[in-house]
Structures are given as C-alpha cells and as structure tokens.
Scaffold this motif. Structure first.
Motif, PDB file in Angstrom:
ATOM      1  N   TYR A  22      64.817  53.905 -48.503  1.00 53.24           N
ATOM      2  CA  TYR A  22      66.138  53.872 -47.876  1.00 53.24           C
ATOM      3  C   TYR A  22      66.916  52.638 -48.327  1.00 53.24           C
ATOM      4  O   TYR A  22      68.099  52.716 -48.669  1.00 53.24           O
ATOM      5  CB  TYR A  22      65.988  53.874 -46.356  1.00 53.24           C
ATOM      6  CG  TYR A  22      67.296  53.958 -45.602  1.00 53.24           C
ATOM      7  CD1 TYR A  22      67.782  55.180 -45.168  1.00 53.24           C
ATOM      8  CD2 TYR A  22      68.048  52.817 -45.322  1.00 53.24           C
ATOM      9  CE1 TYR A  22      68.985  55.275 -44.478  1.00 53.24           C
ATOM     10  CE2 TYR A  22      69.249  52.892 -44.642  1.00 53.24           C
ATOM     11  CZ  TYR A  22      69.712  54.125 -44.219  1.00 53.24           C
ATOM     12  OH  TYR A  22      70.906  54.203 -43.545  1.00 53.24           O
ATOM     13  N   THR A  35      59.667  52.251 -34.269  1.00 51.23           N
ATOM     14  CA  THR A  35      59.948  53.570 -34.841  1.00 51.23           C
ATOM     15  C   THR A  35      60.082  54.555 -33.695  1.00 51.23           C
ATOM     16  O   THR A  35      59.303  54.517 -32.738  1.00 51.23           O
ATOM     17  CB  THR A  35      58.815  54.026 -35.785  1.00 51.23           C
ATOM     18  OG1 THR A  35      58.513  52.987 -36.704  1.00 51.23           O
ATOM     19  CG2 THR A  35      59.227  55.273 -36.547  1.00 51.23           C
ATOM     20  N   HIS A  36      61.069  55.431 -33.803  1.00 51.89           N
ATOM     21  CA  HIS A  36      61.340  56.352 -32.700  1.00 51.89           C
ATOM     22  C   HIS A  36      61.781  57.695 -33.269  1.00 51.89           C
ATOM     23  O   HIS A  36      62.591  57.750 -34.198  1.00 51.89           O
ATOM     24  CB  HIS A  36      62.443  55.775 -31.809  1.00 51.89           C
ATOM     25  CG  HIS A  36      62.666  56.534 -30.539  1.00 51.89           C
ATOM     26  ND1 HIS A  36      61.692  56.704 -29.580  1.00 51.89           N
ATOM     27  CD2 HIS A  36      63.769  57.179 -30.076  1.00 51.89           C
ATOM     28  CE1 HIS A  36      62.180  57.407 -28.575  1.00 51.89           C
ATOM     29  NE2 HIS A  36      63.437  57.717 -28.853  1.00 51.89           N
ATOM     30  N   LEU A  53      65.363  63.415 -35.604  1.00 49.29           N
ATOM     31  CA  LEU A  53      65.946  62.154 -36.041  1.00 49.29           C
ATOM     32  C   LEU A  53      64.826  61.124 -36.012  1.00 49.29           C
ATOM     33  O   LEU A  53      64.175  60.935 -34.979  1.00 49.29           O
ATOM     34  CB  LEU A  53      67.075  61.716 -35.114  1.00 49.29           C
ATOM     35  CG  LEU A  53      68.404  62.461 -35.233  1.00 49.29           C
ATOM     36  CD1 LEU A  53      69.388  61.930 -34.194  1.00 49.29           C
ATOM     37  CD2 LEU A  53      68.987  62.326 -36.629  1.00 49.29           C
ATOM     38  N   LYS A  55      64.086  57.245 -36.436  1.00 53.13           N
ATOM     39  CA  LYS A  55      64.816  55.978 -36.445  1.00 53.13           C
ATOM     40  C   LYS A  55      63.852  54.800 -36.590  1.00 53.13           C
ATOM     41  O   LYS A  55      62.755  54.809 -36.025  1.00 53.13           O
ATOM     42  CB  LYS A  55      65.627  55.826 -35.154  1.00 53.13           C
ATOM     43  CG  LYS A  55      66.639  56.948 -34.931  1.00 53.13           C
ATOM     44  CD  LYS A  55      67.388  56.762 -33.617  1.00 53.13           C
ATOM     45  CE  LYS A  55      68.369  57.901 -33.374  1.00 53.13           C
ATOM     46  NZ  LYS A  55      69.117  57.729 -32.102  1.00 53.13           N
ATOM     47  N   THR A  57      63.723  50.434 -36.488  1.00 53.42           N
ATOM     48  CA  THR A  57      64.303  49.105 -36.313  1.00 53.42           C
ATOM     49  C   THR A  57      63.552  48.181 -37.256  1.00 53.42           C
ATOM     50  O   THR A  57      62.326  48.042 -37.162  1.00 53.42           O
ATOM     51  CB  THR A  57      64.168  48.617 -34.867  1.00 53.42           C
ATOM     52  OG1 THR A  57      64.843  49.537 -34.001  1.00 53.42           O
ATOM     53  CG2 THR A  57      64.785  47.234 -34.708  1.00 53.42           C
ATOM     54  N   GLU A  71      69.128  48.748 -38.431  1.00 55.80           N
ATOM     55  CA  GLU A  71      68.818  50.003 -37.747  1.00 55.80           C
ATOM     56  C   GLU A  71      68.993  51.152 -38.740  1.00 55.80           C
ATOM     57  O   GLU A  71      70.072  51.344 -39.303  1.00 55.80           O
ATOM     58  CB  GLU A  71      69.739  50.204 -36.541  1.00 55.80           C
ATOM     59  CG  GLU A  71      69.610  49.137 -35.459  1.00 55.80           C
ATOM     60  CD  GLU A  71      68.296  49.221 -34.698  1.00 55.80           C
ATOM     61  OE1 GLU A  71      67.630  50.282 -34.768  1.00 55.80           O
ATOM     62  OE2 GLU A  71      67.935  48.228 -34.033  1.00 55.80           O
ATOM     63  N   ILE A  72      67.931  51.902 -38.958  1.00 50.88           N
ATOM     64  CA  ILE A  72      67.935  52.988 -39.939  1.00 50.88           C
ATOM     65  C   ILE A  72      67.714  54.312 -39.222  1.00 50.88           C
ATOM     66  O   ILE A  72      66.813  54.432 -38.392  1.00 50.88           O
ATOM     67  CB  ILE A  72      66.830  52.767 -40.999  1.00 50.88           C
ATOM     68  CG1 ILE A  72      67.143  51.525 -41.835  1.00 50.88           C
ATOM     69  CG2 ILE A  72      66.674  53.996 -41.890  1.00 50.88           C
ATOM     70  CD1 ILE A  72      66.036  51.150 -42.801  1.00 50.88           C
ATOM     71  N   GLU A  73      68.527  55.304 -39.543  1.00 49.74           N
ATOM     72  CA  GLU A  73      68.382  56.638 -38.954  1.00 49.74           C
ATOM     73  C   GLU A  73      68.246  57.665 -40.070  1.00 49.74           C
ATOM     74  O   GLU A  73      69.109  57.768 -40.940  1.00 49.74           O
ATOM     75  CB  GLU A  73      69.592  56.975 -38.082  1.00 49.74           C
ATOM     76  CG  GLU A  73      69.508  58.334 -37.400  1.00 49.74           C
ATOM     77  CD  GLU A  73      70.725  58.626 -36.548  1.00 49.74           C
ATOM     78  OE1 GLU A  73      71.506  59.530 -36.924  1.00 49.74           O
ATOM     79  OE2 GLU A  73      70.902  57.938 -35.520  1.00 49.74           O
ATOM     80  N   THR A  74      67.157  58.425 -40.061  1.00 52.31           N
ATOM     81  CA  THR A  74      66.909  59.439 -41.077  1.00 52.31           C
ATOM     82  C   THR A  74      66.727  60.808 -40.417  1.00 52.31           C
ATOM     83  O   THR A  74      66.637  60.919 -39.193  1.00 52.31           O
ATOM     84  CB  THR A  74      65.646  59.103 -41.894  1.00 52.31           C
ATOM     85  OG1 THR A  74      64.497  59.138 -41.029  1.00 52.31           O
ATOM     86  CG2 THR A  74      65.766  57.724 -42.531  1.00 52.31           C
ATOM     87  N   ASN A 134      70.235  60.937 -43.546  1.00 49.21           N
ATOM     88  CA  ASN A 134      70.926  61.774 -42.566  1.00 49.21           C
ATOM     89  C   ASN A 134      72.374  61.993 -43.001  1.00 49.21           C
ATOM     90  O   ASN A 134      73.203  61.083 -42.936  1.00 49.21           O
ATOM     91  CB  ASN A 134      70.873  61.112 -41.187  1.00 49.21           C
ATOM     92  CG  ASN A 134      71.463  61.997 -40.107  1.00 49.21           C
ATOM     93  OD1 ASN A 134      71.887  63.124 -40.359  1.00 49.21           O
ATOM     94  ND2 ASN A 134      71.485  61.492 -38.885  1.00 49.21           N
TER      95      ASN A 134
END
Length: 421
Positions: A22, A35-36, A53, A55, A57, A71-74, A134
């Motif tokens: 990323y 991680t979430h 999703l 995510k 941190t 903050e990364i969202e995939t 995303n």
C-alpha cells in the motif's frame, strides 16, 4: 458490524506485506499497531464472495523514532465460508483462484499500459483472500436504484474502459510477440460454461433453462407459441458452450465476461456527471473477441428497445475509443480489428449477450428481500440452488413489476435473436 481479522485467515506477515504494498516505498519503516475488519455494507453487493473493509493503524518510524500515524483502509474479498456449498462451487469452478492468478500476473502487467481495474495488494495462496485498494476512497461507486440499467453517458464511460482494457491486452501482445494465453497459459482457461460431466455450472445452466421455460409458460397466453418456445429455447441457450470458446475467426482479447451493474464502478465530477470507470470481479474472464464484452455490457444494462435505438452509435463510440487507445500505444486499429470485422462479430456475439443477460439478470434482478433471504444461511442458499430458484423467480415475476418487465424483455430478446416465433 465488527469482525476479527482471524475470520480472514490473515497472518502478521500477510498484514505487513499488505501495508508495504500500500505504501509503495520500500524504504519506509513502519509498525502495525492495530488491524480491524468490518463487513463491507449491510447488504451483499456481490454473490461470489464475502466482502470486508480491512483497516490498519500504522505507526510510521524513522530510525525507530515515531514519525506519524497512518490510517489505511483496504477492500478484502474472501471465500464465503458460512455457505459451504457456495465455497465448494467456487473451488470447483476455480473462480477465486482464477482472479488471484490474474491479479498476480496478467492484470498488473496490462495495467501498466492502461488502468481498468483496482490494484491488488495481496493474494493468499489458492486465492481464498484477495486484498485491493479501496476504490470508494477514490470516489468510485456502482449505480444504485437503477434496476441494473445504464443511460448513454454511463455506457460511454463503460465502453471507454473496455476499450482501454482491450487495447492494453493487444499492446502487451504486440510488445511481447506472444498472445496473453501464451504468456499466461492457464490464466484465461474457460471456467464458466464448460460442458463436462459433474461440472457444477452444467447443472446451473439446466436449472436456468427450467426457470426460463417456467417463466415462458407463466406469461405466454398463446398456447401454441408457448409450446413452440418451450421446445426450441433449451437448445438455443445451450449454444453458450460454443459461444464462449476462443474464436478461430476473429482476433481474441482479454475479456472481463461478467459485465453486470455491480461490476462496473463510476467516478463522478463535482457536477454529478460520470468522468471515469473501472471494472471489478475478474473471476470469469476469458479470451474471446472484443464483441463479446461489447454485447454483454449492452445486453445486461439496456432494455431491448433502448439498445436498438442506440446500437449503431454505441458501436461507433466503442470502435473510436479503441482506435484512440491503440493509437496511444502506437498501433493502427486496422491491423488489429477492421471495422467490418467488428460489426460482423457484434452480430455473431449478439446470441451470447442475449443468453448472458438471462443467466445473470434472472438472479441479480430479484428483489432485495428475496436475495437477502437466499444468502442468509447455508440451508436457504442450498435450497435455492437445488429446488426453489424457479419458485422464487415466479414469485418475483408476479409481485414485482420491474422484475416482470425486465424478464419478459430479456426472454423476448432471446426469441428475436435466435429467430424464433
């Protein structure tokens, strides 16, 4: 709806690789602090996988000194393990494995020549999990509340991305001196309509025929015409087994081959007009002439009357878009696809588009409450695929005007395309 990342079968090493891909900067030092995973929306957008999703941190460091939090969202696609029969179906058709293989090799190579799909950040062995950037964070979204239909301005954007994808394939072939099926020998093997014993989609096709005939009997009040169609339609529909084969007449190209509403994402200007388009879900891709994708898109996203009125314009729009994309690669379109050959192939693959429109829309056009019920449990999904599909389609036909109108239009288009009475 929260979920542990354990549900995604993702290891610490996998997470680090996703974040590294990323960030794209090999020199950046980082530490993943959280991680979430959450379900991607309350309603199912696709039917051949579960969507999350994913995510992260991330603490970015410089020589072990904290240098900021990222903050990364995939977007993650995983096998729908809550429905074992669907997992078995996906494994037997190799749908997940196919998409994973494509995003590990052919698609990234083509995307260097023209963007048409999301970027894959990670693929688990066997393709049980694929993680993408995303697209919604870039403003891409699918059309909603449109009954699966596109207007001209959306069709233009969709045809432009098809032209970009097809041109990238031919540019890669010209650069390498090999076809993409030679470069990646098994990547585009047919996995959708394969006529062989015990293949799951053979049974699915016959179930679709049963539903088709039940709908014809239900709405056609002319007994003689109904009987004639019931006799003729099955063998017409079974022609799909030959139509999906790589052509020996026309030049072939990398084909998406699953171009329904939810697999086409648009990005809009500040004034609300679509200005870009990307494609998702490459689980059924194949190697066929461009006219296959062209006809499929128009058949799945237009009514018959609207398509007849605008067919000539859209054929010209696609061909000129393809010309511009090929010119960008230093290729003359005439050496790849003469205009006459394109028009001739469009006529030939009209049958494929008509059949695909039935097979896909008969399920995806079902009212949301029926679809939610079908996918609510393993038992209900299995009952739908084995027994209740026709019953639920007839129920929707009687109770939902949009579904009834669309199904009659699709069936009558098949009748017209195959020259039946």
């Amino acid at each position: 709806m929260s979920s542990s990342t354990r549900e995604l079968d993702i290891t610490a090493a996998d997470k680090e690789l996703i974040v590294r891909n990323y960030i794209r900067d090999a020199s950046t030092q980082f530490k993943i602090v959280a991680t979430h995973a959450t379900k991607f929306g309350e309603q199912r957008d696709g039917y051949l996988g579960d969507h999350f999703l994913l995510k992260f941190t991330v603490l970015v460091t410089n020589d072990d000194v904290a240098d900021g939090v990222l903050e990364i969202e995939t977007f993650a696609k995983v096998l729908p393990k809550a429905i074992p029969s669907l997992v078995k179906y996906l494994e037997e058709t190799e749908a997940f494995a196919k998409e994973a293989e494509l995003f590990c090799g052919l698609i990234p190579r083509m995307q260097k020549l023209g963007r048409f799909a999301p970027e894959a950040l990670f693929s688990a062995p066997g393709g049980e999990l694929i993680v993408f950037r995303n697209l919604k964070l870039e403003g891409f979204r699918t059309l909603q509340n449109n009954d699966g239909l596109f207007d001209l301005i959306h069709l233009e954007q969709a045809l432009r991305v098809l032209a970009r994808m097809h041109a990238a394939c031919w540019a890669l072939e010209k650069q390498s001196g090999k076809s993409v099926t030679e470069l990646y020998p098994s990547a585009l093997d047919e996995n959708s309509w394969v006529l062989k014993d015990d293949y799951p989609r053979v049974k699915e096709l016959e179930n679709n025929i049963d539903t088709l005939l039940a709908l014809v009997k239900h709405y056609e009040k002319n007994g003689k015409r109904s009987a004639s169609l019931v006799e003729s339609l099955p063998n017409c529909v079974r022609q799909i087994y030959d139509l999906v084969k790589t052509s020996t007449v026309y030049r072939n190209v990398f084909s998406h081959a699953d171009l329904w509403n939810n697999n086409v994402m648009f990005r809009y200007s500040e004034h609300g007009s679509p200005m870009d388009c990307l494609l998702v879900d490459f689980q059924l891709s194949r190697y066929v002439p461009p006219a296959y994708d062209f006809n499929m898109l128009l058949s799945l996203t237009m009514t018959s009357g609207y398509r007849r009125r605008h067919l000539s314009y859209l054929q010209g729009y696609y061909y000129q878009s393809l010309r511009m994309e090929l010119t960008r690669h230093g290729i003359m379109i005439e050496e790849m696809l003469a205009h006459e050959d394109f028009l001739e192939s469009c006529k030939f693959y009209r049958k494929a588009g008509a059949i695909d429109s039935l097979f896909i829309n008969v399920v995806t056009m079902l009212p949301r409450d029926i679809l939610d019920e079908v996918f609510s449990s393993a038992e209900k999904y299995e009952h739908f695929t084995a027994e209740s599909k026709t019953t639920k389609c007839l129920k929707a036909f009687d109770e939902c005007l949009a579904y009834r109108t669309r199904m009659v239009d699709i069936i009558e288009n098949i009748v017209d395309t195959f020259g039946l009475q």
